[in-house]
Scaffold this active site. Structure first.
Site, PDB file in Angstrom:
ATOM      1  N   SER A  20     -54.717 -23.120  71.233  1.00  0.00           N
ATOM      2  CA  SER A  20     -55.248 -22.828  69.897  1.00  0.00           C
ATOM      3  C   SER A  20     -54.137 -22.905  68.867  1.00  0.00           C
ATOM      4  O   SER A  20     -53.150 -22.167  68.921  1.00  0.00           O
ATOM      5  CB  SER A  20     -55.872 -21.432  69.868  1.00  0.00           C
ATOM      6  N   HIS A  80     -57.747 -26.663  70.195  1.00  0.00           N
ATOM      7  CA  HIS A  80     -58.716 -25.739  69.602  1.00  0.00           C
ATOM      8  C   HIS A  80     -58.279 -25.396  68.182  1.00  0.00           C
ATOM      9  O   HIS A  80     -57.138 -24.978  67.950  1.00  0.00           O
ATOM     10  CB  HIS A  80     -58.779 -24.479  70.476  1.00  0.00           C
ATOM     11  N   ASP A 135     -59.148 -23.166  64.923  1.00  0.00           N
ATOM     12  CA  ASP A 135     -59.864 -21.974  64.475  1.00  0.00           C
ATOM     13  C   ASP A 135     -59.988 -21.928  62.962  1.00  0.00           C
ATOM     14  O   ASP A 135     -59.006 -21.725  62.255  1.00  0.00           O
ATOM     15  CB  ASP A 135     -59.115 -20.717  64.939  1.00  0.00           C
ATOM     16  N   MET A 143     -61.497 -20.019  59.733  1.00  0.00           N
ATOM     17  CA  MET A 143     -61.994 -18.689  59.325  1.00  0.00           C
ATOM     18  C   MET A 143     -62.148 -18.646  57.813  1.00  0.00           C
ATOM     19  O   MET A 143     -61.270 -19.104  57.087  1.00  0.00           O
ATOM     20  CB  MET A 143     -60.987 -17.624  59.744  1.00  0.00           C
ATOM     21  N   HIS A 189     -63.612 -24.722  65.896  1.00  0.00           N
ATOM     22  CA  HIS A 189     -64.375 -23.473  66.044  1.00  0.00           C
ATOM     23  C   HIS A 189     -64.584 -22.885  64.650  1.00  0.00           C
ATOM     24  O   HIS A 189     -63.663 -22.314  64.070  1.00  0.00           O
ATOM     25  CB  HIS A 189     -63.551 -22.526  66.946  1.00  0.00           C
ATOM     26  N   MET A 205     -65.615 -20.232  62.382  1.00  0.00           N
ATOM     27  CA  MET A 205     -65.959 -18.816  62.212  1.00  0.00           C
ATOM     28  C   MET A 205     -66.258 -18.635  60.735  1.00  0.00           C
ATOM     29  O   MET A 205     -65.490 -18.011  59.982  1.00  0.00           O
ATOM     30  CB  MET A 205     -64.787 -17.943  62.685  1.00  0.00           C
ATOM     31  N   MET A 251     -67.062 -15.652  73.226  1.00  0.00           N
ATOM     32  CA  MET A 251     -65.894 -14.958  72.657  1.00  0.00           C
ATOM     33  C   MET A 251     -65.525 -13.772  73.550  1.00  0.00           C
ATOM     34  O   MET A 251     -66.369 -12.923  73.838  1.00  0.00           O
ATOM     35  CB  MET A 251     -66.195 -14.438  71.244  1.00  0.00           C
ATOM     36  N   ASP A 274     -62.859 -17.748  74.906  1.00  0.00           N
ATOM     37  CA  ASP A 274     -61.878 -17.739  73.821  1.00  0.00           C
ATOM     38  C   ASP A 274     -61.458 -16.322  73.480  1.00  0.00           C
ATOM     39  O   ASP A 274     -62.280 -15.514  73.038  1.00  0.00           O
ATOM     40  CB  ASP A 274     -62.522 -18.419  72.601  1.00  0.00           C
TER      41      ASP A 274
HETATM   42  C1  DX5 Z   1     -59.978 -15.721  67.551  1.00  0.00           C
HETATM   43  C2  DX5 Z   1     -59.911 -17.208  67.775  1.00  0.00           C
HETATM   44  C3  DX5 Z   1     -59.169 -17.591  68.979  1.00  0.00           C
HETATM   45  C4  DX5 Z   1     -57.711 -17.234  68.972  1.00  0.00           C
HETATM   46  C5  DX5 Z   1     -57.275 -16.993  70.381  1.00  0.00           C
HETATM   47  O1  DX5 Z   1     -60.723 -15.481  66.419  1.00  0.00           O
HETATM   48  O2  DX5 Z   1     -61.207 -17.754  67.870  1.00  0.00           O
HETATM   49  O3  DX5 Z   1     -59.319 -18.972  69.265  1.00  0.00           O
HETATM   50  O4  DX5 Z   1     -56.923 -18.240  68.404  1.00  0.00           O
HETATM   51  O5  DX5 Z   1     -56.019 -16.453  70.345  1.00  0.00           O
HETATM   52  P1  DX5 Z   1     -55.380 -15.712  71.601  1.00  0.00           P
HETATM   53  O6  DX5 Z   1     -55.317 -16.698  72.706  1.00  0.00           O
HETATM   54  O7  DX5 Z   1     -54.059 -15.297  71.087  1.00  0.00           O
HETATM   55  O8  DX5 Z   1     -56.284 -14.554  71.929  1.00  0.00           O
HETATM   56 ZN    ZN Z   2     -61.375 -19.885  68.585  1.00  0.00          ZN
END
Ligand code: DX5
Ligand code: ZN
Length: 239
Positions: free
Chosen positions: A25, A50, A52, A54, A83, A85, A154, A189
């Site tokens: 990620s 991956h 992320d 947000m 991903h 969010m 998740m 994840d």
């Molecule tokens: C959390 C993300 C994850 C995050 C995982 O909101 O969706 O993808 O990057 O990070 P680690 O592996 O540090 O838990």
């Molecule tokens: Zn993620």
């Protein structure tokens, strides 16, 4: 970025074949050296990156948007696993597709009309994933399971890297494993490390997002390889 760049045969995988894959990620990478960090995990054998996203609404944090993904696209042949969010996946699907995402995952919690979201993502030639938060039941996605390429469970509350793995979600992983086809991926994840990846692999996950345990390690390539080997061993021992 043209449409041609998506679902490109140039990619290291199309995610259709069932095998164990660790997806680093980017959120945990050194943002001053993203290009180098991406190259390190790709050289180590990562097929999936991956990403992320947000929005500060669905989750209490803001990360990055399509602009950054578009900059990384020409630098990598990895499958870009985006991903979202965010509250409005339908509104932004096109931008993330055009930026070079190969798969776009939305959260079931943000919509009453998941078919509309799926159709919008497919319209832009991307694979589709659906994600469920730690306490969201699999009944919420049951009806759309045949229509998605990936289910993302998740194992932390979305919003931040570096949190502890919530082992309760493994029950959902086991149930989903029974319901998915071989060409559909089951991704987990959050909080994945050399110990939790064993539990997740044994429960039936095949795609493991790992942020802190890869990019937070002084040697991300070694960390990636170790996680991959550990998951593979867990599977062969369980058989
Ligand atoms: C959390 C993300 C994850 C995050 C995982 O909101 O969706 O993808 O990057 O990070 P680690 O592996 O540090 O838990
Ligand atoms: Zn993620």
């Amino acid at each position: 970025m043209t449409d041609k760049s998506r679902n490109d045969s140039n990619r290291l995988t199309d995610l259709k074949t069932k095998q164990l894959r660790v997806a680093p990620s980017l959120l945990a990478a050194d943002f001053c050296h993203l290009k180098e960090q991406v190259a390190i995990v790709e050289r180590a054998g990562a097929e999936v990156l991956h990403l992320d996203v947000m929005d500060g609404h669905f989750v209490p944090n803001i990360s990055f948007g399509p602009g950054l993904i578009a900059h990384l696209r020409p630098e990598s042949k990895m499958f870009f696993d985006t991903h979202l969010m965010i509250d409005e996946p339908t509104r932004y699907a096109e931008a993330f597709a055009k930026a070079g995402s190969d798969l776009i995952t939305f959260h079931i919690e943000v919509t009453k009309n998941p078919i509309e979201v799926i159709d919008e993502i497919r319209k832009h030639n991307c694979c589709v994933g659906v994600s469920i938060n730690p306490t969201t039941g699999i009944d919420t996605i049951e009806a759309i399971l045949p229509k998605v390429d990936l289910v993302l469970v998740m194992s932390v509350w979305p919003g931040f890297g570096g949190q502890s793995f919530i082992a309760d979600v493994l029950t959902k992983v086991r149930q989903l494993r029974e319901r998915l086809r071989d060409d559909q991926r089951l991704e987990i994840d959050g909080g994945i490390d050399p110990e939790t990846i064993i539990q997740a692999a044994a429960a039936g996950a095949d795609t493991f997002v790992a942020g802190t345990s890869v990019f937070g390690d002084p040697a991300p390539a070694d960390a990636f390889e170790r996680l991959t080997r550990t998951a593979q061993t867990a599977i062969s021992t369980a058989k």
